[in-house]
Design an enzyme around this catalytic site. Structure first.
Site, PDB file in Angstrom:
ATOM      1  N   THR A  94       0.855  -1.181   0.000  1.00 59.74           N
ATOM      2  CA  THR A  94       0.000   0.000   0.000  1.00 59.74           C
ATOM      3  C   THR A  94       0.896   1.237   0.000  1.00 59.74           C
ATOM      4  OG1 THR A  94      -0.106  -0.070   2.402  1.00 59.74           O
ATOM      5  CG2 THR A  94      -1.916  -1.102   1.188  1.00 59.74           C
ATOM      6  N   ASP A 209      -4.216   5.579   1.140  1.00 59.91           N
ATOM      7  CA  ASP A 209      -4.468   6.841   1.845  1.00 59.91           C
ATOM      8  C   ASP A 209      -3.786   7.963   1.074  1.00 59.91           C
ATOM      9  OD1 ASP A 209      -2.241   5.148   3.483  1.00 59.91           O
ATOM     10  OD2 ASP A 209      -1.635   7.231   3.232  1.00 59.91           O
TER      11      ASP A 209
END
Ligand code: HPA
Length: 239
Positions: A94, A209
């Site tokens: 990620t 994010d």
């Protein structure tokens, strides 16, 4: 050093496939083995860093956690390349977006990584070495990602040494201005280790994010986008 190594308990090279997918989280490695691989055998649980080998569409592939950050992950990258004859490591991770057009759940494929890491200090004199993935794998991953219909960005990533960074705003803005797509914590080390051993490295990320927008999403959407990335990496893996 011989096998088993201090950090990987596989007693034979044959227990590990030629390509290893490596998320940071060992439980995500277990998730990939449980959901995508057949005839799975576990080859590691030293320090809880779960590693498995199985078959994806008939192709033999391994998956193992790397831990977070360059120091942890490089232990595994180096041992897999150097002592287990692994040819290719694909990081599946990620990353936090640093650009407006790099949205939550988009796929990023690193064309290079920059870092404040000291791992290449004194290696190249005053030359700033560029840490880059294998070009053929990069092309294969890009084409496959487009085929699968994923929103895909290719470019430079920042492999940060600190998750809780106190980076100067000016430095952050310069990274953005010079086109850094996102921040993660391992690829710079992976690409260096792969180059050192004459092997192949690749980094594929899902944006989880953002460092410039406040983003939140459902657990279901998040999981779906991670599984897209895992499938992409499995499709790209060579046996
Ligand atoms: N920083 C570093 N690594 C990350 C981040 C981040 O914001 N998000 C996902 N991986």
């Amino acid at each position: 050093m011989t096998i088993p190594t201090p950090h990987i308990s596989a007693t034979s090279k044959d227990q590990i496939a030629k390509t290893v997918l490596m998320p940071g989280d060992p439980l995500r490695a277990k998730f990939i083995a449980d959901n995508f691989l057949e005839n799975v055998e576990q080859f590691n649980e030293t320090r809880g860093m779960l590693g498995y080998t199985g078959y994806y569409k008939g192709k033999r592939v391994s998956v193992m956690g790397s831990g977070m950050g360059i120091p942890s992950s490089m232990i595994y990258y180096n041992e897999l390349f150097n002592f287990y004859d692994v040819d290719c490591i694909i990081r599946v991770g990620t990353a936090g977006s640093m650009q407006e057009d790099v949205k939550l759940h988009d796929i990023v494929i690193a064309t290079s990584a920059c870092s404040e890491s000291s791992i290449n200090d004194n290696l190249f004199g005053n030359i700033h070495f560029s840490s880059t993935p294998n070009f053929e794998l990069l092309m294969k991953a890009y084409n496959k990602s487009i085929d699968l219909g994923y929103t895909t960005h290719c470019g430079q990533v920042h492999s940060s040494d600190q998750f809780y960074s106190e980076m100067e705003p000016k430095v952050f803005e310069n990274l953005r201005k010079y086109g850094i797509l996102c921040v993660e914590m391992e690829s710079y080390g992976l690409f260096m280790a792969a180059r050192k051993h004459g092997k192949k490295g690749l980094g594929i990320f899902t944006i989880s994010d953002s460092l410039i927008e406040n983003l939140a999403d459902s657990a279901e959407n998040r999981q779906k986008s991670y599984t897209n990335m895992m499938e992409l990496a499995l499709e790209v893996a060579e046996d």
